[in-house]
Design an enzyme around this catalytic site. Structure first.
Site, PDB file in Angstrom:
ATOM      1  N   TYR A 176       3.087   9.317 -11.281  1.00  0.00           N
ATOM      2  CA  TYR A 176       2.089   8.693 -10.391  1.00  0.00           C
ATOM      3  C   TYR A 176       1.143   7.770 -11.168  1.00  0.00           C
ATOM      4  O   TYR A 176       1.085   6.570 -10.887  1.00  0.00           O
ATOM      5  CB  TYR A 176       1.334   9.769  -9.597  1.00  0.00           C
ATOM      6  CG  TYR A 176       0.376   9.181  -8.596  1.00  0.00           C
ATOM      7  CD1 TYR A 176       0.843   8.529  -7.452  1.00  0.00           C
ATOM      8  CD2 TYR A 176      -1.001   9.247  -8.787  1.00  0.00           C
ATOM      9  CE1 TYR A 176      -0.032   7.950  -6.539  1.00  0.00           C
ATOM     10  CE2 TYR A 176      -1.879   8.680  -7.875  1.00  0.00           C
ATOM     11  CZ  TYR A 176      -1.382   8.039  -6.746  1.00  0.00           C
ATOM     12  OH  TYR A 176      -2.254   7.464  -5.847  1.00  0.00           O
ATOM     13  N   LYS A 198       0.940   3.527 -11.292  1.00  0.00           N
ATOM     14  CA  LYS A 198      -0.310   2.834 -10.920  1.00  0.00           C
ATOM     15  C   LYS A 198      -0.807   1.949 -12.078  1.00  0.00           C
ATOM     16  O   LYS A 198      -1.381   0.885 -11.837  1.00  0.00           O
ATOM     17  CB  LYS A 198      -1.373   3.837 -10.472  1.00  0.00           C
ATOM     18  CG  LYS A 198      -0.996   4.595  -9.192  1.00  0.00           C
ATOM     19  CD  LYS A 198      -0.806   3.668  -7.999  1.00  0.00           C
ATOM     20  CE  LYS A 198      -0.568   4.421  -6.695  1.00  0.00           C
ATOM     21  NZ  LYS A 198      -0.409   3.528  -5.536  1.00  0.00           N
ATOM     22  N   ASN A 235       0.804  -1.230   0.000  1.00  0.00           N
ATOM     23  CA  ASN A 235       0.000   0.000   0.000  1.00  0.00           C
ATOM     24  C   ASN A 235       0.835   1.279   0.000  1.00  0.00           C
ATOM     25  O   ASN A 235       0.347   2.328  -0.428  1.00  0.00           O
ATOM     26  CB  ASN A 235      -0.925  -0.029   1.227  1.00  0.00           C
ATOM     27  CG  ASN A 235      -1.546   1.312   1.516  1.00  0.00           C
ATOM     28  OD1 ASN A 235      -2.489   1.716   0.838  1.00  0.00           O
ATOM     29  ND2 ASN A 235      -1.009   2.030   2.491  1.00  0.00           N
TER      30      ASN A 235
END
Ligand code: NAD
Length: 251
Positions: free
Chosen positions: A159, A163, A94
């Site tokens: 980012y 992802k 996470n």
């Protein structure tokens, strides 16, 4: 409320010191798991452990701060846990950082840093955990993706790019590790009320909320609930999924 969904499971949660990871840690503890949170520093991990223990006296939680992107460091950390607890059942990858800079201003070192934590660390932690899970007959790996893994975003390309990569790793490892009874899934949160959001003025949060069909940002607990489902045997036939928890946000 169903209880003990994770009774006596050993769960490692990276980035468990605050925000979404902290909510996952608390939820897993409430459901009977033994939780190890990984922070960026021993002090932040210890602080989060203390907070969880004040809220749930005597709960089985501990904290460590290994280098998440190092296979060697993570193998050593997981070996210690298996020596202590006897098994490693759930890994939640996470920990993550975000980016907002334009391509023109993007510093190469900053790009390397986001790839290292948001992507390579998931490879390293999964590679280190999988042999223990395989040897014990199975396990669960869960990754935190993001709604921007579906759409991209107009700045801070590192980012969304990392992802997208998280989703690719999730779907690929689900296929590779399925025969070893290791399920691999990802959760893709939308805008969620963590420290990141707390720094924004309410006016800006209202503007963001107006674009979300459910009319509000998500709470860390709402994201943690989906991690709980995916970690538990309720999701015994779910693998290779990227589950959106974003109020149907469309960017
Ligand atoms: P946060 O900043 O509150 O927490 C991030 C966690 O990662 C912290 O526990 C921090 O200690 C840890 N971390 C940061 N750098 C680290 C490092 N180098 N080594 C180890 N740990 C490190 O953020 P959050 O909002 O709770 O985000 C958690 C995850 O959810 C991230 O992967 C993020 O990309 C994702 N996410 C968040 C949102 C949101 O709106 N908050 C939306 C989509 C996805």
């Amino acid at each position: 409320m169903i209880k003990d969904l994770l009774k006596d499971k050993v769960a490692v949660i990276t980035g468990g010191t605050r925000g979404i990871g902290y909510a996952i840690a608390e939820t897993f503890l409430e459901q009977g798991a033994r939780v190890i949170i990984c922070g960026s520093k021993p002090a932040s991990a210890a602080k989060a452990v203390q907070k969880l223990q004040s809220a749930h006296p005597g709960c089985p939680v501990s904290g460590i701060a290994p280098q998440l992107s190092s296979v060697q460091a993570m193998t050593a950390a997981f070996q210690d846990l298996v020596d202590h607890y006897g098994h490693l059942d759930i890994l939640v990858n996470n920990a993550g950082i975000s980016a907002r800079e334009s391509l023109y201003d993007y510093d190469e070192a900053a790009f390397d840093a986001i790839v290292d934590l948001n992507f390579k660390a998931i490879f390293a932690c999964s590679k280190a955990a999988a042999p223990f899970m395989k040897a014990q007959g199975g396990g669960v790996i869960l990754n935190t993706s993001s709604m921007v893994s579906l759409y991209g975003q107009a700045a801070g390309c590192g980012y969304p790019a990392t992802k997208f990569a998280v989703n690719g790793l999730t779907k690929s490892l689900a296929r590779e590790l399925g025969p070893d009874h290791i399920r691999v899934n990802a959760v893709a949160p939308g805008v969620t009320r963590t420290d990141m959001l707390a720094a924004l003025p309410q006016k800006m949060i209202d503007a963001v909320s107006a674009g979300i069909p459910l009319g509000r940002v998500g709470e860390p607990q709402e994201v943690a609930n989906v991690f709980l489902f995916l970690a538990s045997d309720l999701a015994s036939y779910v693998t290779g999924a990227v589950v959106s928890v974003d109020g149907a946000t469309q960017v």
